[in-house]
Motif scaffolding. Sequence first.
Motif, PDB file in Angstrom:
ATOM      1  N   UNK A 193      -4.911 -10.170  41.939  1.00 25.81           N
ATOM      2  CA  UNK A 193      -4.746  -8.857  41.328  1.00 25.81           C
ATOM      3  C   UNK A 193      -4.073  -8.957  39.955  1.00 25.81           C
ATOM      4  N   UNK A 194      -3.000  -9.747  39.875  1.00 28.53           N
ATOM      5  CA  UNK A 194      -2.304  -9.889  38.594  1.00 28.53           C
ATOM      6  C   UNK A 194      -3.200 -10.553  37.561  1.00 28.53           C
ATOM      7  N   UNK A 195      -3.995 -11.540  38.016  1.00 29.91           N
ATOM      8  CA  UNK A 195      -4.901 -12.195  37.078  1.00 29.91           C
ATOM      9  C   UNK A 195      -5.918 -11.216  36.521  1.00 29.91           C
ATOM     10  N   UNK A 196      -6.393 -10.342  37.369  1.00 32.30           N
ATOM     11  CA  UNK A 196      -7.418  -9.405  36.923  1.00 32.30           C
ATOM     12  C   UNK A 196      -6.823  -8.220  36.149  1.00 32.30           C
ATOM     13  N   UNK A 197      -5.663  -7.741  36.623  1.00 30.90           N
ATOM     14  CA  UNK A 197      -5.115  -6.518  36.043  1.00 30.90           C
ATOM     15  C   UNK A 197      -4.109  -6.772  34.909  1.00 30.90           C
ATOM     16  N   UNK A 198      -3.501  -7.939  34.870  1.00 29.90           N
ATOM     17  CA  UNK A 198      -2.448  -8.193  33.889  1.00 29.90           C
ATOM     18  C   UNK A 198      -2.785  -9.353  32.966  1.00 29.90           C
ATOM     19  N   UNK A 199      -3.144 -10.504  33.558  1.00 26.82           N
ATOM     20  CA  UNK A 199      -3.295 -11.702  32.732  1.00 26.82           C
ATOM     21  C   UNK A 199      -4.436 -11.581  31.747  1.00 26.82           C
ATOM     22  N   UNK A 200      -5.595 -11.123  32.190  1.00 26.33           N
ATOM     23  CA  UNK A 200      -6.732 -11.037  31.291  1.00 26.33           C
ATOM     24  C   UNK A 200      -6.508 -10.004  30.177  1.00 26.33           C
ATOM     25  N   UNK A 201      -6.016  -8.774  30.501  1.00 24.22           N
ATOM     26  CA  UNK A 201      -5.725  -7.843  29.401  1.00 24.22           C
ATOM     27  C   UNK A 201      -4.677  -8.389  28.425  1.00 24.22           C
ATOM     28  N   UNK A 202      -3.659  -9.062  28.967  1.00 24.48           N
ATOM     29  CA  UNK A 202      -2.641  -9.620  28.065  1.00 24.48           C
ATOM     30  C   UNK A 202      -3.241 -10.715  27.200  1.00 24.48           C
ATOM     31  N   UNK A 203      -4.144 -11.535  27.778  1.00 27.42           N
ATOM     32  CA  UNK A 203      -4.784 -12.580  26.975  1.00 27.42           C
ATOM     33  C   UNK A 203      -5.609 -11.966  25.848  1.00 27.42           C
ATOM     34  N   UNK A 204      -6.346 -10.875  26.168  1.00 33.08           N
ATOM     35  CA  UNK A 204      -7.126 -10.225  25.115  1.00 33.08           C
ATOM     36  C   UNK A 204      -6.210  -9.600  24.056  1.00 33.08           C
ATOM     37  N   UNK A 206      -3.269 -10.770  23.234  1.00 35.50           N
ATOM     38  CA  UNK A 206      -2.767 -11.890  22.441  1.00 35.50           C
ATOM     39  C   UNK A 206      -3.784 -12.331  21.400  1.00 35.50           C
ATOM     40  N   UNK A 207      -5.060 -12.366  21.789  1.00 38.26           N
ATOM     41  CA  UNK A 207      -6.086 -12.762  20.827  1.00 38.26           C
ATOM     42  C   UNK A 207      -6.150 -11.773  19.669  1.00 38.26           C
ATOM     43  N   UNK A 208      -6.077 -10.452  19.977  1.00 35.06           N
ATOM     44  CA  UNK A 208      -6.129  -9.458  18.914  1.00 35.06           C
ATOM     45  C   UNK A 208      -4.894  -9.546  18.008  1.00 35.06           C
ATOM     46  N   UNK A 209      -3.718  -9.715  18.637  1.00 40.34           N
ATOM     47  CA  UNK A 209      -2.490  -9.818  17.837  1.00 40.34           C
ATOM     48  C   UNK A 209      -2.531 -11.059  16.960  1.00 40.34           C
ATOM     49  N   UNK A 210      -3.047 -12.175  17.478  1.00 40.18           N
ATOM     50  CA  UNK A 210      -3.180 -13.379  16.664  1.00 40.18           C
ATOM     51  C   UNK A 210      -4.117 -13.153  15.491  1.00 40.18           C
ATOM     52  N   UNK A 211      -5.199 -12.428  15.718  1.00 37.48           N
ATOM     53  CA  UNK A 211      -6.126 -12.138  14.627  1.00 37.48           C
ATOM     54  C   UNK A 211      -5.476 -11.240  13.580  1.00 37.48           C
ATOM     55  N   UNK A 212      -4.687 -10.241  14.065  1.00 34.43           N
ATOM     56  CA  UNK A 212      -3.991  -9.373  13.116  1.00 34.43           C
ATOM     57  C   UNK A 212      -2.944 -10.162  12.342  1.00 34.43           C
ATOM     58  N   UNK A 213      -2.207 -11.041  13.057  1.00 37.63           N
ATOM     59  CA  UNK A 213      -1.213 -11.868  12.380  1.00 37.63           C
ATOM     60  C   UNK A 213      -1.843 -12.831  11.394  1.00 37.63           C
ATOM     61  N   UNK A 214      -3.104 -13.230  11.671  1.00 38.33           N
ATOM     62  CA  UNK A 214      -3.801 -14.119  10.759  1.00 38.33           C
ATOM     63  C   UNK A 214      -4.350 -13.420   9.529  1.00 38.33           C
ATOM     64  N   UNK A 215      -4.197 -12.084   9.434  1.00 40.10           N
ATOM     65  CA  UNK A 215      -4.650 -11.368   8.241  1.00 40.10           C
ATOM     66  C   UNK A 215      -5.819 -10.443   8.476  1.00 40.10           C
ATOM     67  N   UNK A 216      -6.423 -10.492   9.676  1.00 39.46           N
ATOM     68  CA  UNK A 216      -7.550  -9.605   9.972  1.00 39.46           C
ATOM     69  C   UNK A 216      -6.981  -8.261  10.432  1.00 39.46           C
ATOM     70  N   UNK A 217      -6.613  -7.419   9.460  1.00 39.28           N
ATOM     71  CA  UNK A 217      -5.981  -6.145   9.770  1.00 39.28           C
ATOM     72  C   UNK A 217      -6.967  -5.101  10.263  1.00 39.28           C
ATOM     73  N   UNK A 218      -8.290  -5.423  10.256  1.00 37.56           N
ATOM     74  CA  UNK A 218      -9.286  -4.474  10.757  1.00 37.56           C
ATOM     75  C   UNK A 218      -9.550  -4.655  12.248  1.00 37.56           C
ATOM     76  N   UNK A 219      -8.980  -5.688  12.857  1.00 34.44           N
ATOM     77  CA  UNK A 219      -9.184  -5.916  14.282  1.00 34.44           C
ATOM     78  C   UNK A 219      -8.412  -4.881  15.083  1.00 34.44           C
TER      79      UNK A 219
END
Length: 635
Positions: A193-204, A206-219
């Motif tokens: 349940x945690x993997x489906x409800x928490x880990x995957x959304x948090x991973x996504x 993290x990917x968006x925040x990393x893209x924003x931190x990398x300069x992609x402010x349109x993400x």
Amino acid sequence: MVQNPLHNPLHNPLQRPLQLLSRVRFPRSLHAQLMLSLLVLCTLVAGTSAFFLLEHARERRIAELDDRANRIADLLSQSLAQPLWNVDREAIARQLNVLKPNPEVVSFTVTAINYGVLADASNAPIPAPQARVVRVRPIEFTPPGNAPPEKIGEIRVVLTRAAADRGFEAARAAVLGTLALVLAVVYVTTFLLIKHLVREPIRRLEEMVDRIAGGDLDSRCAIESSAELGRLAARVNGMAERLSHSTASLRESERKYRSIIENSLEGFFVLDPDGMLRDANPAMAQLLGYRDVQGMMAALGNSARAVHAPPPFSGENTAQLFAMLQLAGKIAGREIELTRADGTTVWCQLNARGIRYNGAGRQCLEGQLTDISSRKQAMEILTRHRDQLEEEVRERTRTEQLLRHSREQLRQLSSHQESIREEERRQIAMTIHDELGQLLTAIKINVSLLKLALSQGAEWKQKVGDIGSLAERTLDIVRNVASHLRPAALNFGLLSALEWLVQDFTRHNATVCTFRLEGHEPTLSDDRATAVFRIVQEALTNVSRHAQASHAEVVLRGIHDHVELEVHDDGSGFDVAKAIRGNSYGLQGMRERARMIGAQLHIESRNGTGSSIRIVFNEAAEVVGRELPADNELR
């Protein structure tokens, strides 16, 4: 010395687990931490619950064993009373053998008071004291009739807890097995349940925040639910939106700032502690005599192409600037001399603060320079002119001091001459009064005698009468001249002289004049009394000539050590300032005489309201020659 057992790893059972726990590396991912926390929590809750449950079951089994031992002992103590009274060993053994096969029974022992042990039935070895239950009951026989019960022996029952412990161990194993199975199922279910409800959304996220931190402010993050993670994703999107606007504003501000710096007429620069320029604007390059910033940096840099031009900031200047920056935190309005590319110097005004340039560890100096060479030259010229003006002012001050000294000497000479004139007047008056007056009196007497002698001749009598009249008129003129040169009343004090002056004024003028003394009669020197008399005489002369007054009054006041004399009238009055500007010699004479005796002269008058002239001075003599302030003279 006794060693603490807790410090000895061999005697401290907690030392080893604590060491192992300190070496454990806890997981860093949120999923693993949640699962570990859940596992620990479930283990603690389940373990605690199982512990208390098993302990309760164990205590309940022990209580049941104790209760069973009490019942057996009570039953045997009642059933063995008759056989023991009859000493029937077989009956006793039969009853004991009935209960002997019970697995919890260790032994039964029957003891008679007079016979000792009659029966002993053992079923198992004697266990340890903590693993057995022992009950001893007396055996009593009640004879027929009303005889009291009689103790004839006792029964000893020994039971073991081994059977109860074996049952408890089996139950505990079943409970722990069931608990472990439930924990495993809960763990696996929660993990999925945690993997489906928490880990995957948090991973996504993290990917968006990393893209924003990398300069992609349109993400933007996908909002998959309205729960906490969905709200977190919405806030991350809002943050990215605001960050995009802030970045755009920051870039625009940087562009404007860069434009202002590049087009500024004042020099901006960044200086490191070694005296090297790290950055500058075109105005700074032009100020130091370079064509552009690149040429300046090439000339002043540490590269191989550097032409080693003279540094604008000397080592001493650089050390002083950084010391001031370290002490005050900023530099404001400091004038500094810099070296240009051609070796000449230029004066500038510096305003600076400390910064960390390009994230470097050392503090650099960011400053602004304004060319003040022209202002410096102008200030030098103004300084020279000021020095010249100060010299001229000093020369003029010396001249004024000499003039004041000369004027003071002139006034002292005038005062001395006035004293001489008064003395001459006094001598002339005395000579005229004492010598010429006596001669004229003698002539008058002789003429009177001659007139008696020539009484028969009418013609000679007329001539002698004419001569007597001429002598009388001459004597009056002599007395009048002597009195005006120096009134004889002054020889008797200021009070007598003022009384005579008031009477003489009233006798020769239409204005009624009175005199009044208030307080004590002052004692003054001859010179001071003469000066006061002349001031009053001049004041009454002005009343007679200009005031057109019907009444005038002279008041002399002696107040402690001060003397105040006032002359006032009810005449037409006059404009005091206009009279002063018109060079009124009478007023100037009064002012000069008042100054000679150290008195303050006050003149008050208005057109149509009369006039008042008042002098105030100390009765004791003061130093003559000081000049009175103007506001003490006129009002």
